[in-house]
Design a protein around this motif. Structure first.
Motif, PDB file in Angstrom:
ATOM      1  N   SER A 142       0.923  -1.200   0.119  1.00 46.81           N
ATOM      2  CA  SER A 142       0.056   0.097   0.084  1.00 46.81           C
ATOM      3  C   SER A 142       1.090   1.282  -0.009  1.00 46.81           C
ATOM      4  O   SER A 142       2.000   1.231   0.135  1.00 46.81           O
ATOM      5  CB  SER A 142      -0.810  -0.028   1.206  1.00 46.81           C
ATOM      6  N   LEU A 189       5.133   4.453   2.832  1.00 47.55           N
ATOM      7  CA  LEU A 189       5.527   5.334   4.083  1.00 47.55           C
ATOM      8  C   LEU A 189       6.035   4.642   5.006  1.00 47.55           C
ATOM      9  O   LEU A 189       7.229   5.278   5.891  1.00 47.55           O
ATOM     10  CB  LEU A 189       4.275   6.350   4.372  1.00 47.55           C
ATOM     11  N   THR A 236       0.386   9.647   6.101  1.00 44.29           N
ATOM     12  CA  THR A 236       1.561  10.241   6.278  1.00 44.29           C
ATOM     13  C   THR A 236       2.247  10.447   7.561  1.00 44.29           C
ATOM     14  O   THR A 236       3.182  10.262   7.962  1.00 44.29           O
ATOM     15  CB  THR A 236       1.203  11.836   6.058  1.00 44.29           C
ATOM     16  N   SER A 268       0.701   5.680  -4.285  1.00 46.29           N
ATOM     17  CA  SER A 268      -0.308   4.643  -3.955  1.00 46.29           C
ATOM     18  C   SER A 268      -1.113   4.204  -5.092  1.00 46.29           C
ATOM     19  O   SER A 268      -1.194   5.130  -5.985  1.00 46.29           O
ATOM     20  CB  SER A 268      -1.272   5.429  -2.970  1.00 46.29           C
ATOM     21  N   HIS A 276      -4.102   2.487  -4.650  1.00 45.78           N
ATOM     22  CA  HIS A 276      -5.181   2.237  -4.097  1.00 45.78           C
ATOM     23  C   HIS A 276      -6.266   2.351  -5.090  1.00 45.78           C
ATOM     24  O   HIS A 276      -5.982   3.007  -6.171  1.00 45.78           O
ATOM     25  CB  HIS A 276      -5.592   3.381  -2.859  1.00 45.78           C
ATOM     26  N   TYR A 333     -10.056  15.661   4.091  1.00 47.51           N
ATOM     27  CA  TYR A 333      -9.136  15.774   5.262  1.00 47.51           C
ATOM     28  C   TYR A 333      -9.740  16.692   6.231  1.00 47.51           C
ATOM     29  O   TYR A 333      -9.675  18.081   6.212  1.00 47.51           O
ATOM     30  CB  TYR A 333      -7.717  16.137   5.099  1.00 47.51           C
TER      31      TYR A 333
HETATM   32  C1  LIG Z   1      -3.876   7.548  -0.758  1.00 46.20           C
HETATM   33  C2  LIG Z   1      -3.027   8.243   0.068  1.00 46.20           C
HETATM   34  C3  LIG Z   1      -2.354   7.377   1.096  1.00 46.20           C
HETATM   35  C4  LIG Z   1      -2.181   6.193   1.472  1.00 46.20           C
HETATM   36  O1  LIG Z   1      -2.430   5.202   0.188  1.00 46.20           O
HETATM   37  P1  LIG Z   1      -2.918   3.835   0.601  1.00 46.20           P
HETATM   38  O2  LIG Z   1      -2.289   2.875  -0.397  1.00 46.20           O
HETATM   39  O3  LIG Z   1      -4.393   3.829   0.681  1.00 46.20           O
HETATM   40  O4  LIG Z   1      -2.366   3.126   1.780  1.00 46.20           O
HETATM   41  C5  LIG Z   1      -1.263   8.151   1.750  1.00 46.20           C
HETATM   42  N1  LIG Z   1      -1.178   9.553   1.664  1.00 46.20           N
HETATM   43  C6  LIG Z   1      -1.935  10.295   0.668  1.00 46.20           C
HETATM   44  C7  LIG Z   1      -1.658  11.754   0.566  1.00 46.20           C
HETATM   45  C8  LIG Z   1      -2.880   9.582   0.069  1.00 46.20           C
HETATM   46  O5  LIG Z   1      -3.885  10.263  -0.912  1.00 46.20           O
END
Ligand SMILES: *Cc1c(COP(=O)(O)O)cnc(C)c1O
Length: 411
Positions: free
Chosen positions: A90, A95, A120, A212, A214, A356
């Motif tokens: 992920s 991170l 983050t 990411s 996702h 956020y």
């Molecule tokens: C999507 C996202 C993540 C996390 O990514 P995952 O693959 O969902 O763990 C981290 N930071 C930011 C700014 C994101 O937009």
């Protein structure tokens, strides 16, 4: 017997094809059914995913670091001129790896924006860091580079930037501050795949970068991400960290004759099944990028009159920033107007979302961090922001319906 196995393979493969083509059709034909709703996001699917996943199943190698993973890593290294890229499970675990590689001591400080996703911050906390939040710029919603230096103490080790909406932070200024104070820079480029700052791919400018994949991101593998390593000094440690603390990567390259447990680690390798899905997307990365940019430009042009009339603010892309249309947002006057606007769109069968709640005011933010300086823009600007539907394959018809609804709200 042999025929039987072959038949099974075929059935499985055709079944997958069927499922995937239905999904693809659903993504495109959405809105033609009885219940008409423009989704906020539809995960990208270009059509070759099922074939590649089928190949992986047939190869009997579905664990990590197989041929599709290698192809994805190599593609990113070449395309982004990155020293090394490693697929992860992920963006969050990318991170996690980045902050663990920074080798923090308990109580060391990490500077970051408060307007970001929890990943983050939580990755830095996992590595033992105390968080020091800094205000954002109202134009890009990115960390305000002019406010970083005042937040540095003798415990500061890392500056973390997050490129909001795939629009770059002011990296020249940030790298200059970091080098002068001997700090590391981690780029959360989760939203910035295919974006650039002064010709350099996001994620490749700091010491370590994170992507990411996702399903809500521009390119997807369901759940997944990648670590970008820009300093070769981290290569070996990263491989060990990713492979349960072993030197297995070295073993597979024939550099050692047996592999063993050499340090602490974890398991950050995604399955080949996921990598196969991603590879289909990366092969068509330019097409996906262009499709999203096209939607973005149409939104921007159509809503320009609203901005000119002072009703809303539109996104700002500073000179030197090449973005990837990760999102299209507008800013309302205030929280009250935004709430009314989102429910108005919903009544018109359009899904729009905000983004956020600032981390420094969240329960974990209060526990693990502090805000340095004054929160001039973080809270105020985050309360005004709304994201409009944006995904690969959003039709012209849907786009026009969104634009019409936005304009009619302010009419
Ligand atoms: C999507 C996202 C993540 C996390 O990514 P995952 O693959 O969902 O763990 C981290 N930071 C930011 C700014 C994101 O937009």
């Amino acid at each position: 017997m042999k025929n039987m196995a072959l038949l099974q393979k075929c059935v499985l493969f055709c079944g997958l094809r069927q499922i995937f083509s239905e999904i693809a059709i659903d993504g495109q034909a959405y809105g033609k059914g009885e219940y008409w709703m423009i989704k906020f996001n539809v995960p990208p699917c270009v059509g070759t995913e099922a074939e590649y996943i089928g190949q992986t199943i047939a190869s009997h190698k579905i664990c990590g670091d197989g041929p599709f993973t290698k192809q994805c890593d190599d593609w990113m290294e070449n395309r982004f001129s990155a020293q090394k890229v490693l697929l992860t499970t992920s963006g969050t675990t990318a991170l996690d790896m980045a902050f663990l590689l920074c080798d923090l001591q308990l109580g060391d400080e990490v500077i970051l924006p408060s307007f970001t996703f929890s990943s983050t911050a939580t990755a830095a906390v996992l590595a033992g860091a105390k968080l020091v939040f800094v205000d954002i710029r109202p134009d890009t919603m990115n960390i305000d580079e002019t406010k970083i230096e005042a937040a540095i103490t003798d415990r500061t080790r890392v500056i973390t930037v997050m490129h909001y909406a795939g629009v770059a932070c002011e990296m020249d200024a940030i790298m200059e501050i970091a080098r002068r104070h001997h700090l590391l820079v981690v780029e959360d480029a989760a939203q910035g795949v295919m974006s650039a700052y002064k010709g350099r791919a996001l994620g490749t400018i700091g010491d370590l970068g994170c992507y990411s994949f996702h399903e809500t991101k521009n390119y997807s593998m369901g759940e997944g991400g990648a670590l970008v390593i820009n300093d070769p000094a981290y290569n070996e440690r990263a491989e060990i960290l990713r492979e349960k603390g072993t030197n297995r990567a070295k073993f597979f390259r024939g550099q050692v004759d047996k592999y063993t447990w050499v340090d602490f680690g974890d398991s950050y390798l995604p399955s080949e099944l996921n990598a196969a899905y991603l590879w289909a997307q990366l092969e068509r990365a330019d097409e996906i990028n262009e499709d999203r940019l096209n939607t973005w430009r149409h939104y921007y042009e159509a809503l320009q009159p609203l901005a000119a009339a002072g009703k809303v603010d539109l996104p700002v892309v500073p000179d030197g920033c090449e973005h990837n249309a990760h999102m299209f947002y507008i800013k309302c006057r205030d929280l009250e107007e935004r709430t009314a606007f989102i429910s108005y769109l919903k009544k018109n069968d359009i899904m729009a979302v905000f983004h956020y709640v600032p981390l420094h005011s969240a329960p974990a933010g209060l526990k693990f961090g502090r805000f340095h300086g004054e929160d001039v823009y973080t809270t105020k600007e985050s309360e005004r922001l709304v994201r409009l539907p944006m995904y690969y394959g959003l039709s012209e018809e849907e786009r026009s319906a969104v634009i019409e609804s936005v304009l009619s709200f302010w009419r």
